[in-house]
Design a protein around this motif. Structure first.
Motif, mmCIF file in Angstrom:
data_model
loop_
_atom_site.group_PDB
_atom_site.id
_atom_site.type_symbol
_atom_site.label_atom_id
_atom_site.label_comp_id
_atom_site.label_asym_id
_atom_site.label_seq_id
_atom_site.Cartn_x
_atom_site.Cartn_y
_atom_site.Cartn_z
ATOM 1 N N GLY A 296 0.798 -1.218 -0.055
ATOM 2 C CA GLY A 296 -0.102 -0.081 -0.084
ATOM 3 C C GLY A 296 0.833 1.118 0.047
ATOM 4 O O GLY A 296 0.535 2.053 -0.578
ATOM 5 N N MET A 297 1.944 1.182 0.675
ATOM 6 C CA MET A 297 2.928 2.335 0.715
ATOM 7 C C MET A 297 3.530 2.581 -0.542
ATOM 8 O O MET A 297 3.915 3.794 -0.751
ATOM 9 C CB MET A 297 3.782 2.138 1.809
ATOM 10 N N VAL A 298 3.586 1.616 -1.452
ATOM 11 C CA VAL A 298 4.050 1.928 -2.899
ATOM 12 C C VAL A 298 3.110 2.937 -3.661
ATOM 13 O O VAL A 298 3.742 3.975 -4.148
ATOM 14 C CB VAL A 298 4.258 1.047 -3.725
ATOM 15 N N PHE A 299 1.804 2.602 -3.514
ATOM 16 C CA PHE A 299 0.913 3.692 -3.997
ATOM 17 C C PHE A 299 0.864 5.095 -3.486
ATOM 18 O O PHE A 299 0.981 6.105 -4.031
ATOM 19 C CB PHE A 299 -0.335 3.072 -4.200
ATOM 20 N N SER A 300 0.849 4.834 -2.106
ATOM 21 C CA SER A 300 0.864 6.215 -1.490
ATOM 22 C C SER A 300 2.043 7.170 -1.372
ATOM 23 O O SER A 300 2.042 8.359 -1.599
ATOM 24 C CB SER A 300 0.638 5.948 0.009
ATOM 25 N N ALA A 301 3.068 6.566 -1.830
ATOM 26 C CA ALA A 301 4.486 7.153 -2.059
ATOM 27 C C ALA A 301 4.534 7.965 -3.291
ATOM 28 O O ALA A 301 4.740 9.003 -3.437
ATOM 29 C CB ALA A 301 5.645 6.306 -2.125
ATOM 30 N N VAL A 302 3.771 7.242 -4.248
ATOM 31 C CA VAL A 302 3.625 7.701 -5.582
ATOM 32 C C VAL A 302 2.859 8.942 -5.737
ATOM 33 O O VAL A 302 3.051 10.109 -6.167
ATOM 34 C CB VAL A 302 3.096 6.594 -6.556
ATOM 35 N N LEU A 303 1.714 8.785 -4.902
ATOM 36 C CA LEU A 303 0.656 9.898 -4.637
ATOM 37 C C LEU A 303 1.180 11.227 -3.897
ATOM 38 O O LEU A 303 1.198 12.072 -4.383
ATOM 39 C CB LEU A 303 -0.448 9.547 -3.907
ATOM 40 N N MET A 304 2.091 10.784 -3.052
ATOM 41 C CA MET A 304 2.795 11.958 -2.262
ATOM 42 C C MET A 304 3.832 12.692 -3.109
ATOM 43 O O MET A 304 3.902 13.808 -2.942
ATOM 44 C CB MET A 304 3.360 11.380 -0.923
#
Length: 354
Positions: A296-304
């Protein structure tokens, strides 16, 4: 009227739907913000959600921003799942950069490429050392790790400032507060020519797999989480809550230090007072939007990282203030906190009785 009703058990659906709803709310609030500022909301959203994706070069820059966020967030996830509240990853990032920069400055024209490994390891050691101060104070004196780790961020900033304004200042740098530019042999290898994406991205993805295996497929990871969440139960089961504390902070500090090393020996190429970029604080949002799960943090890192790039573009092309990036990050965080209410509660319509 609408009423919040406690669920018998937490909703698994809303646990993962909540971040998506929070993103939708963030976008809606962002549109309202652009309108209030007298800017075209369509163009504003384009800066944040289209420009960072529209070309191969843009995607490369997105990965450059996402890499340190993901690396730091992985370490924080280990901490938070262990009930250890490390808020000072920014300081550990800075000290990792300082340690890595110190090793990089030792290189000269005769130095071989092996120095890259030393630079990276120095960054990890620097971050671990800074986190160990928090661990030691918590372990020996029961100091609050939130306050200690947060205050150490400002100490790290002052250490960096002392070095780049003082003993490490480049004598040929026209009096600018910066070190000399590091030798080319110290630079983190890039994945492809024409792009700034480095092997740090590969290390981050390896870290995703390693943290997932550690947390969810090993006895040590289970002991780590139990030791932090239920110390009494951990002692009964033979797990050490003290070990959980030290492991969580050292892993978190090492990850932040690694991100600092990748940054100064990668895109920056030298130490300046602007090394602190807020990645350590933004990674907290990345960790929680990603539900403290490595994937999940892969996607949230891209979003941030889209917020970072979008904020820079909105500043240069639309005349918006630099703080717009932080505004979007804050909107996402507070929207997530609000939406997380639906994990434990459901909305019920209750008619008013006369």
């Amino acid at each position: 009227m609408l009423k919040l009703e406690l669920r018998p058990q937490d909703s698994k659906v809303w646990r993962y739907a909540s971040p998506l709803l929070a993103l939708v709310i963030t976008v809606a609030l962002g549109i309202g913000l652009f309108v209030l500022l007298g800017k075209d909301p369509v163009r504003g959203l384009q800066m944040f959600f289209w420009e960072p994706l529209k070309s191969a070069y843009a995607l490369g820059e997105l990965m450059v921003k996402a890499t340190p966020l993901l690396v730091i967030a992985l370490g924080l996830a280990v901490c938070y799942r262990s009930n250890v509240w490390n808020i000072g990853a920014e300081g550990q990032f800075v000290m990792g950069a300082v340690a890595a920069g110190g090793v990089a400055m030792l290189a000269d024209k005769e130095t071989g490429r092996w120095i890259v490994v030393a630079v990276v390891l120095a960054g990890v050691a620097g971050g671990m050392f800074w986190a160990s101060i928090t661990a030691w104070l918590r372990d020996k004196f029961h100091a609050n790790e939130i306050l200690v780790s947060l205050m150490l961020v400002y100490v790290a900033d002052m250490v960096l400032g002392y070095l780049v304004y003082g003993p490490w200042k480049d004598p040929a740098g026209y009096n600018f507060p910066q070190t000399k530019t590091f030798e080319a042999v110290t630079q983190i290898p890039r994945l492809m020519s024409g792009s700034r994406v480095s092997v740090g991205l590969i290390l981050a993805l390896i870290g995703v797999a390693a943290v997932w295996i550690f947390l969810f497929r090993t006895r040590a990871g289970f002991a780590q989480q139990v030791g932090g969440l239920a110390p009494a139960a951990a002692r009964y089961a033979g797990f050490s809550s003290r070990r959980a504390l030290w492991t969580a902070l050292l892993v978190s500090g090492g990850a932040a230090g690694l991100a600092g090393a990748l940054e100064v020996a990668g895109p920056l190429g030298q130490l300046t007072p602007y090394v602190p970029a807020g990645y350590g604080f933004a990674a907290i949002i990345v960790a929680y939007v990603g539900r403290l799960h490595p994937v999940g943090m892969v996607f949230s890192a891209v979003l941030m990282s889209m917020f970072y790039i979008g904020g820079e573009l909105a500043q240069s092309r639309m005349g918006l203030p630099k703080s717009i990036t932080g505004v979007f990050q804050g909107l996402l965080l507070f929207s997530l906190l609000a939406c997380d209410t639906l994990v434990a509660y459901r909305l019920r319509w209750q008619s008013r009785r006369v």
